[in-house]
Design an enzyme around this catalytic site. Structure first.
Site, short mmCIF file in Angstrom:
data_model
loop_
_atom_site.label_atom_id
_atom_site.label_comp_id
_atom_site.label_asym_id
_atom_site.label_seq_id
_atom_site.Cartn_x
_atom_site.Cartn_y
_atom_site.Cartn_z
N TYR A 182 0.84 -1.21 0.00
CA TYR A 182 0.00 0.00 0.00
C TYR A 182 0.88 1.26 0.00
O TYR A 182 0.66 2.19 -0.79
CB TYR A 182 -0.96 0.02 1.21
CG TYR A 182 -1.79 1.28 1.21
CD1 TYR A 182 -2.85 1.44 0.31
CD2 TYR A 182 -1.48 2.34 2.06
CE1 TYR A 182 -3.58 2.62 0.26
CE2 TYR A 182 -2.20 3.53 2.02
CZ TYR A 182 -3.26 3.66 1.13
OH TYR A 182 -3.96 4.84 1.07
N ARG A 229 1.89 8.61 12.97
CA ARG A 229 1.50 9.87 13.61
C ARG A 229 -0.02 10.08 13.57
O ARG A 229 -0.62 10.61 14.52
CB ARG A 229 2.20 11.03 12.91
CG ARG A 229 1.98 12.40 13.54
CD ARG A 229 2.30 13.51 12.55
NE ARG A 229 1.51 13.36 11.33
CZ ARG A 229 1.76 13.95 10.17
NH1 ARG A 229 2.80 14.74 10.05
NH2 ARG A 229 0.99 13.77 9.13
N ARG A 239 -10.67 4.70 9.44
CA ARG A 239 -9.62 4.07 8.61
C ARG A 239 -8.58 3.40 9.48
O ARG A 239 -8.23 3.89 10.54
CB ARG A 239 -8.87 5.14 7.80
CG ARG A 239 -9.68 5.92 6.84
CD ARG A 239 -8.81 7.05 6.32
NE ARG A 239 -9.60 8.19 5.95
CZ ARG A 239 -10.12 8.35 4.74
NH1 ARG A 239 -9.91 7.46 3.82
NH2 ARG A 239 -10.87 9.40 4.48
N PHE A 299 15.18 19.63 -1.74
CA PHE A 299 13.80 19.16 -1.94
C PHE A 299 13.62 17.75 -1.38
O PHE A 299 12.58 17.45 -0.79
CB PHE A 299 13.49 19.19 -3.45
CG PHE A 299 12.25 18.44 -3.84
CD1 PHE A 299 10.99 18.97 -3.59
CD2 PHE A 299 12.35 17.20 -4.46
CE1 PHE A 299 9.85 18.27 -3.94
CE2 PHE A 299 11.20 16.49 -4.82
CZ PHE A 299 9.95 17.03 -4.55
C1 D61 Z 1 11.56 13.34 -2.46
C2 D61 Z 1 10.77 14.41 -2.06
C3 D61 Z 1 9.43 14.19 -1.80
C4 D61 Z 1 8.87 12.92 -1.92
C5 D61 Z 1 9.69 11.87 -2.31
C6 D61 Z 1 11.04 12.10 -2.59
C7 D61 Z 1 9.14 10.59 -2.45
C8 D61 Z 1 7.82 10.40 -2.20
C9 D61 Z 1 7.00 11.43 -1.80
C10 D61 Z 1 7.52 12.71 -1.67
C11 D61 Z 1 5.56 11.16 -1.53
C12 D61 Z 1 5.29 11.24 -0.07
C13 D61 Z 1 3.91 10.94 0.33
C14 D61 Z 1 3.79 11.24 1.82
C15 D61 Z 1 2.62 12.09 2.13
N1 D61 Z 1 1.44 11.30 1.97
C16 D61 Z 1 0.38 11.71 1.29
O1 D61 Z 1 0.32 12.79 0.74
C17 D61 Z 1 -0.75 10.68 1.22
O2 D61 Z 1 -1.26 10.58 -0.07
C18 D61 Z 1 -0.49 9.75 -0.92
C19 D61 Z 1 -1.02 9.81 -2.35
C20 D61 Z 1 -0.80 11.16 -2.99
C21 D61 Z 1 0.65 11.54 -3.06
C22 D61 Z 1 0.76 12.96 -3.42
C23 D61 Z 1 2.17 13.54 -3.41
C24 D61 Z 1 2.76 13.87 -2.22
C25 D61 Z 1 3.99 14.51 -2.21
C26 D61 Z 1 4.61 14.83 -3.40
C27 D61 Z 1 3.99 14.50 -4.62
C28 D61 Z 1 2.76 13.83 -4.61
C29 D61 Z 1 4.60 14.86 -5.82
C30 D61 Z 1 5.78 15.55 -5.82
C31 D61 Z 1 6.38 15.90 -4.62
C32 D61 Z 1 5.82 15.53 -3.42
C33 D61 Z 1 -1.83 11.06 2.23
O3 D61 Z 1 -2.37 12.28 1.93
C34 D61 Z 1 -2.81 12.99 3.07
C35 D61 Z 1 -3.57 14.17 2.56
O4 D61 Z 1 -4.61 13.94 1.95
O5 D61 Z 1 -3.11 15.28 2.77
C36 D61 Z 1 -2.86 9.94 2.27
O6 D61 Z 1 -3.97 10.08 1.77
O7 D61 Z 1 -2.45 8.91 2.82
MG MG Z 2 -5.04 8.76 0.38
#
Ligand code: D61
Ligand code: MG
Length: 378
Positions: A182, A229, A239, A299
């Site tokens: 997941y 967290r 959930r 970043f």
């Molecule tokens: C380097 C820098 C940033 C990084 C990375 C490497 C590798 C992975 C990520 C960021 C993604 C980290 C995800 C952690 C935060 N979790 C969420 O936002 C959950 O949703 C996941 C699905 C959507 C992902 C969207 C995303 C997030 C960060 C990004 C990105 C896309 C694109 C570019 C840069 C960063 C979480 O959402 C909570 C919410 O609704 O706010 C959930 O639903 O579990």
């Molecule tokens: Mg989600």
């Protein structure tokens, strides 16, 4: 701002960091972004939605070099749109799955908007105005578009499999393997896509996108930390993301972890979850050590450092079962200012992992495993 300073008042280095940050001159990247938005209303809208929907990533994305900034911003907005469909518990399941599985095509449909989200869905505005995101997505270089569409397709299908419980017997997360899968879908794939974008921009070499285990770890570490967290918030919303294979060793019902009579078991369970995340730390550090561009390094490093500080904060801390806890703003800003090179990042990781080691207790069933995971970092 006053509250933020008071929170750090006993820590002069944090107060200094807050003031330094607050009064720092605007970076050259921020200036160039402002210029590029001056005569481009639809791009401006996109950055408005970025700032509306992300507390954690808006600033670091806007600091990226010109070659990458828009592509990463659009990557974020597309996936935030997808996640806003996944997260909505008021959407009919068949409709949700249809949208998740076709989102990689939706982003090519000029004029597409969506107003079927529940009224309280936090980022519903983004989908109501999604035509603007699509317009800007279609202006990106085809190579960037392909990376984004490819990841959107994989993530949408992964989310749909979980929403329908296709790969397992019920809708909560059963095994550690399910948990890893997941987190791979919703965050590890972001690591893949970002690495592809870095390589496609020419700011990083092609090699950064080759080791998928490392790219995956970057995202999974962030997602798993959030899932620990957010225990209470997710529980209250109905959930469960913690794998039963872990919490089932301590308790019969997931919600019982909040009960005072279970506090020792709840503590051991929490620490077991933190131990699971610590396993990704070496891969995250290896990935960071391979980056060459300064803006890409910042970043990537800033979110990882925040996650390690959050892990240290939640470790052995029963408060997570009652309310949302967060690192102090002063602590966060101090780390942001320091996270500009690998030596500092390693020092910050060591500091927080050492905090965990100090609060590790011999009575914890995972005392040894935690010590060993700590040892792999320090
Ligand atoms: C380097 C820098 C940033 C990084 C990375 C490497 C590798 C992975 C990520 C960021 C993604 C980290 C995800 C952690 C935060 N979790 C969420 O936002 C959950 O949703 C996941 C699905 C959507 C992902 C969207 C995303 C997030 C960060 C990004 C990105 C896309 C694109 C570019 C840069 C960063 C979480 O959402 C909570 C919410 O609704 O706010 C959930 O639903 O579990
Ligand atoms: Mg989600």
């Amino acid at each position: 701002m006053l509250g933020v300073i008071l929170e750090s008042i006993t820590r002069p280095s944090e107060v200094a960091a807050l003031l330094q940050y607050k009064f720092a001159p605007k970076s050259s990247s921020t200036e160039r972004l402002k210029q590029s938005l001056a005569n481009d209303a639809s791009k401006k809208e996109c950055y408005k939605y970025l700032n509306m929907t992300s507390r954690s990533f808006a600033a670091v994305i806007q600091e990226l070099d010109d070659e990458l900034r828009d592509a990463v911003c659009l990557f974020y907005l597309v996936l935030r749109g997808l996640d806003t469909i996944e997260d909505d518990m008021t959407l009919n399941l068949d409709r949700k799955v249809e949208l998740l599985r076709s989102f990689d095509q939706i982003i090519y449909q000029k004029g597409w908007t969506f107003n079927e989200n529940g009224p309280n869905e936090k980022d519903r505005e983004l989908l109501v105005h999604f035509d603007v995101v699509i317009d800007e997505f279609l202006k990106l270089k085809p190579e960037f578009q392909k990376v984004i569409a490819n990841i959107t397709k994989l993530m949408g299908n992964g989310m749909a499999d979980y929403a329908t419980g296709e790969h397992r017997e019920n809708t909560s997360v059963a095994t550690v393997k399910d948990f890893d899968l997941y987190c791979h879908y919703v965050a590890g794939l972001v690591g893949y896509g970002l690495s592809d974008l870095f390589a496609a921009s020419g700011l990083e070499s092609k090699e950064i996108a080759e080791d998928k285990t490392l790219s995956n770890a970057m995202g999974v570490l962030l997602q798993k930390t959030n899932i620990i967290r957010d225990y209470r918030e997710d529980l209250d919303d109905g959930r469960q993301f913690w794998p039963r294979e872990i919490w089932g060793q301590y308790i019969d019902k997931f919600g019982d972890l909040t009960k005072p009579e279970n506090k020792d078991k709840a503590k051991h369970c929490l620490n077991h979850m933190v131990l699971n995340v610590l396993n990704h730390v070496p891969d995250s550090l290896t990935y960071l050590s391979r980056l060459r561009n300064q803006s890409v390094f910042n970043f990537c490093a800033i979110p990882q450092v925040m996650a390690i500080a959050t892990l240290a904060l939640v470790f052995n801390n029963l408060d997570i079962y009652q309310r949302n806890i967060k690192i102090r703003k002063g602590e966060a800003v101090k780390m942001i200012l320091q996270s500009t090179n690998m030596d500092n990042v390693i020092a910050i990781f060591r500091h927080y992992v050492f905090e965990i080691a100090k609060r590790n207790e011999a009575t914890d069933p995972n005392f040894m495993n935690i010590s060993m995971a700590v040892g792999r970092v320090s």
